[in-house]
Design a protein around this motif. Structure first.
Motif, PDB file in Angstrom:
ATOM      1  N   ASP A  48       2.411  13.319 -28.558  1.00 42.64           N
ATOM      2  CA  ASP A  48       1.476  13.684 -27.489  1.00 42.64           C
ATOM      3  C   ASP A  48       0.418  12.608 -27.339  1.00 42.64           C
ATOM      4  OD1 ASP A  48       0.638  15.525 -25.490  1.00 42.64           O
ATOM      5  OD2 ASP A  48      -1.018  16.145 -26.792  1.00 42.64           O
ATOM      6  N   GLU A  49      -0.001  12.367 -26.097  1.00 36.91           N
ATOM      7  CA  GLU A  49      -1.018  11.355 -25.822  1.00 36.91           C
ATOM      8  C   GLU A  49      -2.126  11.940 -24.947  1.00 36.91           C
ATOM      9  OE1 GLU A  49       1.964   7.440 -25.884  1.00 36.91           O
ATOM     10  OE2 GLU A  49       0.978   8.040 -24.019  1.00 36.91           O
ATOM     11  N   GLN A  50      -3.219  11.190 -24.844  1.00 35.61           N
ATOM     12  CA  GLN A  50      -4.329  11.524 -23.951  1.00 35.61           C
ATOM     13  C   GLN A  50      -4.691  10.284 -23.150  1.00 35.61           C
ATOM     14  OE1 GLN A  50      -4.879  12.042 -27.523  1.00 35.61           O
ATOM     15  NE2 GLN A  50      -3.782  13.968 -27.269  1.00 35.61           N
ATOM     16  N   GLY A  51      -5.043  10.499 -21.889  1.00 32.45           N
ATOM     17  CA  GLY A  51      -5.337   9.373 -21.021  1.00 32.45           C
ATOM     18  C   GLY A  51      -6.709   8.773 -21.235  1.00 32.45           C
ATOM     19  N   ASP A  52      -7.667   9.566 -21.683  1.00 29.17           N
ATOM     20  CA  ASP A  52      -9.038   9.102 -21.882  1.00 29.17           C
ATOM     21  C   ASP A  52      -9.550   9.680 -23.189  1.00 29.17           C
ATOM     22  OD1 ASP A  52     -11.685   8.387 -21.837  1.00 29.17           O
ATOM     23  OD2 ASP A  52     -12.082   9.114 -19.812  1.00 29.17           O
ATOM     24  N   ARG A  53      -9.471   8.887 -24.245  1.00 35.52           N
ATOM     25  CA  ARG A  53      -9.817   9.377 -25.575  1.00 35.52           C
ATOM     26  C   ARG A  53     -11.323   9.611 -25.746  1.00 35.52           C
ATOM     27  NH1 ARG A  53      -6.315  11.205 -29.477  1.00 35.52           N
ATOM     28  NH2 ARG A  53      -7.590  10.191 -31.066  1.00 35.52           N
ATOM     29  N   ARG A  54     -12.115   9.179 -24.788  1.00 38.88           N
ATOM     30  CA  ARG A  54     -13.551   9.459 -24.884  1.00 38.88           C
ATOM     31  C   ARG A  54     -13.821  10.955 -24.763  1.00 38.88           C
ATOM     32  NH1 ARG A  54     -16.040   6.596 -20.032  1.00 38.88           N
ATOM     33  NH2 ARG A  54     -14.150   7.574 -19.139  1.00 38.88           N
ATOM     34  N   VAL A  55     -13.008  11.651 -23.974  1.00 42.74           N
ATOM     35  CA  VAL A  55     -13.275  13.061 -23.693  1.00 42.74           C
ATOM     36  C   VAL A  55     -12.099  13.981 -24.022  1.00 42.74           C
ATOM     37  CG1 VAL A  55     -15.017  12.618 -21.938  1.00 42.74           C
ATOM     38  CG2 VAL A  55     -12.609  12.677 -21.276  1.00 42.74           C
ATOM     39  N   HIS A  56     -10.953  13.416 -24.358  1.00 40.01           N
ATOM     40  CA  HIS A  56      -9.788  14.227 -24.703  1.00 40.01           C
ATOM     41  C   HIS A  56      -9.234  13.787 -26.053  1.00 40.01           C
ATOM     42  CE1 HIS A  56      -9.578  14.484 -20.148  1.00 40.01           C
ATOM     43  NE2 HIS A  56      -9.741  15.728 -20.531  1.00 40.01           N
ATOM     44  N   GLY A  57      -8.597  14.699 -26.742  1.00 33.46           N
ATOM     45  CA  GLY A  57      -7.986  14.372 -28.017  1.00 33.46           C
ATOM     46  C   GLY A  57      -8.997  14.262 -29.141  1.00 33.46           C
ATOM     47  N   GLY A  58      -8.526  13.783 -30.288  1.00 36.41           N
ATOM     48  CA  GLY A  58      -9.355  13.706 -31.473  1.00 36.41           C
ATOM     49  C   GLY A  58      -9.243  14.975 -32.296  1.00 36.41           C
ATOM     50  N   PRO A  59      -9.769  14.967 -33.517  1.00 37.29           N
ATOM     51  CA  PRO A  59      -9.589  16.105 -34.428  1.00 37.29           C
ATOM     52  C   PRO A  59     -10.101  17.437 -33.899  1.00 37.29           C
ATOM     53  CG  PRO A  59     -10.344  14.174 -35.631  1.00 37.29           C
ATOM     54  CD  PRO A  59     -10.413  13.821 -34.185  1.00 37.29           C
ATOM     55  N   ASP A  60     -11.191  17.427 -33.106  1.00 42.07           N
ATOM     56  CA  ASP A  60     -11.741  18.690 -32.603  1.00 42.07           C
ATOM     57  C   ASP A  60     -11.036  19.187 -31.344  1.00 42.07           C
ATOM     58  OD1 ASP A  60     -13.596  18.935 -34.638  1.00 42.07           O
ATOM     59  OD2 ASP A  60     -15.131  17.802 -33.567  1.00 42.07           O
ATOM     60  N   LYS A  61     -10.154  18.372 -30.779  1.00 47.08           N
ATOM     61  CA  LYS A  61      -9.344  18.771 -29.626  1.00 47.08           C
ATOM     62  C   LYS A  61      -7.897  18.380 -29.875  1.00 47.08           C
ATOM     63  CE  LYS A  61     -13.002  18.151 -26.133  1.00 47.08           C
ATOM     64  NZ  LYS A  61     -13.370  17.409 -24.901  1.00 47.08           N
ATOM     65  N   ALA A  62      -7.439  18.668 -31.076  1.00 45.21           N
ATOM     66  CA  ALA A  62      -6.112  18.195 -31.471  1.00 45.21           C
ATOM     67  C   ALA A  62      -4.998  18.866 -30.681  1.00 45.21           C
ATOM     68  CB  ALA A  62      -5.912  18.418 -32.972  1.00 45.21           C
ATOM     69  N   ILE A  63      -5.150  20.173 -30.440  1.00 45.23           N
ATOM     70  CA  ILE A  63      -4.096  20.945 -29.772  1.00 45.23           C
ATOM     71  C   ILE A  63      -4.748  21.868 -28.747  1.00 45.23           C
ATOM     72  CG2 ILE A  63      -2.289  22.691 -30.088  1.00 45.23           C
ATOM     73  CD1 ILE A  63      -1.886  21.622 -32.929  1.00 45.23           C
ATOM     74  N   HIS A  64      -4.230  21.863 -27.530  1.00 42.26           N
ATOM     75  CA  HIS A  64      -4.754  22.740 -26.488  1.00 42.26           C
ATOM     76  C   HIS A  64      -3.795  23.908 -26.271  1.00 42.26           C
ATOM     77  CE1 HIS A  64      -5.437  23.721 -22.029  1.00 42.26           C
ATOM     78  NE2 HIS A  64      -6.408  24.275 -22.729  1.00 42.26           N
ATOM     79  N   HIS A  65      -4.344  25.115 -26.306  1.00 41.91           N
ATOM     80  CA  HIS A  65      -3.563  26.345 -26.132  1.00 41.91           C
ATOM     81  C   HIS A  65      -4.022  27.014 -24.841  1.00 41.91           C
ATOM     82  CE1 HIS A  65      -1.951  30.184 -28.350  1.00 41.91           C
ATOM     83  NE2 HIS A  65      -1.681  30.246 -27.054  1.00 41.91           N
ATOM     84  N   TYR A  66      -3.053  27.326 -23.972  1.00 38.38           N
ATOM     85  CA  TYR A  66      -3.378  28.030 -22.728  1.00 38.38           C
ATOM     86  C   TYR A  66      -2.443  29.224 -22.574  1.00 38.38           C
ATOM     87  CZ  TYR A  66      -5.205  28.877 -18.102  1.00 38.38           C
ATOM     88  OH  TYR A  66      -5.844  29.463 -17.035  1.00 38.38           O
ATOM     89  N   PRO A  67      -2.994  30.415 -22.323  1.00 36.41           N
ATOM     90  CA  PRO A  67      -2.159  31.611 -22.230  1.00 36.41           C
ATOM     91  C   PRO A  67      -1.335  31.651 -20.944  1.00 36.41           C
ATOM     92  CG  PRO A  67      -4.470  32.171 -22.697  1.00 36.41           C
ATOM     93  CD  PRO A  67      -4.433  30.753 -22.250  1.00 36.41           C
ATOM     94  N   ARG A  68      -0.049  31.880 -21.091  1.00 34.59           N
ATOM     95  CA  ARG A  68       0.802  32.077 -19.916  1.00 34.59           C
ATOM     96  C   ARG A  68       0.396  33.364 -19.185  1.00 34.59           C
ATOM     97  NH1 ARG A  68       6.345  30.719 -18.748  1.00 34.59           N
ATOM     98  NH2 ARG A  68       6.416  30.643 -16.464  1.00 34.59           N
TER      99      ARG A  68
END
Length: 232
Positions: A48-68
């Motif tokens: 998995d990748e992120q386009g802008d690591r300044r505001v996405h990704g990193g240890p505190d945003k490692a995995i995003h969960h969204y309810p179907r």
């Protein structure tokens, strides 16, 4: 506490960063389901990748969960949309049915497949959602609705795949549901009692800074850049 099954994982999704809708922008929001298990580590899912690591990704945003669970509501609000026909519309890594923001608290620890994760923060939607859906105020709609999803940090790496269980194993802050935090972020923004109480929580640095500044200055920060993005 006694471990409690919350849901089974419908899909695990990853994406590659590519050029996006506005000059100079990149995004990996167009995530696709993967076959088989994926290793979840401190920086997220392998592949998995992120386009802008300044505001996405990193240890505190490692995995995003969204309810179907929210997809049907969105179809009722914005109409039929191709993105809402399959998991991944909101750039999520984990898709489930049966658990939403109202069922979780900040700091909850869960077994996600073979990994152990912790609810680190709610998602703060940005303009890339608006461009993805072709709905000018989609990011604002997601923010105002409270249907934003949430992020995990990974405490113990492990593999996760479709069909695996999501199990709640620890809840250290039962009074601090994700909707309560969202209300403080976006509606009751200058409630001093709530701000002071929230600062006793293990907040991510950016949220701590926001709450401290509100207490100090008595004003709410602008969300224009995050919601509107560059060139708008």
């Amino acid at each position: 506490m006694t471990p409690r099954l919350l849901a089974r994982i419908d899909a695990v999704l990853t994406g590659r960063a590519v050029d996006y809708t506005r000059p100079g922008s990149r995004s990996a929001i167009a995530k696709q389901p993967v076959a088989g298990p994926v290793l979840a580590g401190p920086e997220g899912l392998v592949g998995d990748e992120q386009g802008d690591r300044r505001v996405h990704g990193g240890p505190d945003k490692a995995i995003h969960h969204y309810p179907r669970d929210h997809y049907a509501t969105w179809r009722g609000e914005i109409g039929a949309h191709p993105l809402l026909e399959a998991p991944g519309a909101f750039g999520e890594n984990i898709s489930t049915t049966g658990v939403t923001e109202a069922d979780l608290c900040l700091g909850d620890r869960l077994r996600l497949g073979a990994a152990v994760v912790e609810v680190s923060q709610g998602r703060q939607p940005c303009w890339k959602l608006s461009d993805r859906f072709g709905v000018a105020d989609m990011a604002r709609r997601v923010q105002d609705s409270g249907r934003s999803g949430w992020y995990y940090r990974v405490l113990e790496p492990g593999e996760v795949g479709a069909g695996d269980e999501l199990v709640l194993v620890e809840r250290p802050y039962p009074d601090w549901t994700l909707p309560r935090l969202a209300a403080l972020l976006y509606r009751r923004t200058l409630d001093r009692g709530e701000l002071e109480a929230a600062l006793a929580l293990p907040l991510v640095p950016s949220w701590r800074t926001v709450f401290e500044r509100r207490l100090l200055r008595g004003e709410t920060e602008s969300w224009d850049s995050r919601l509107g993005g560059p060139g708008r």
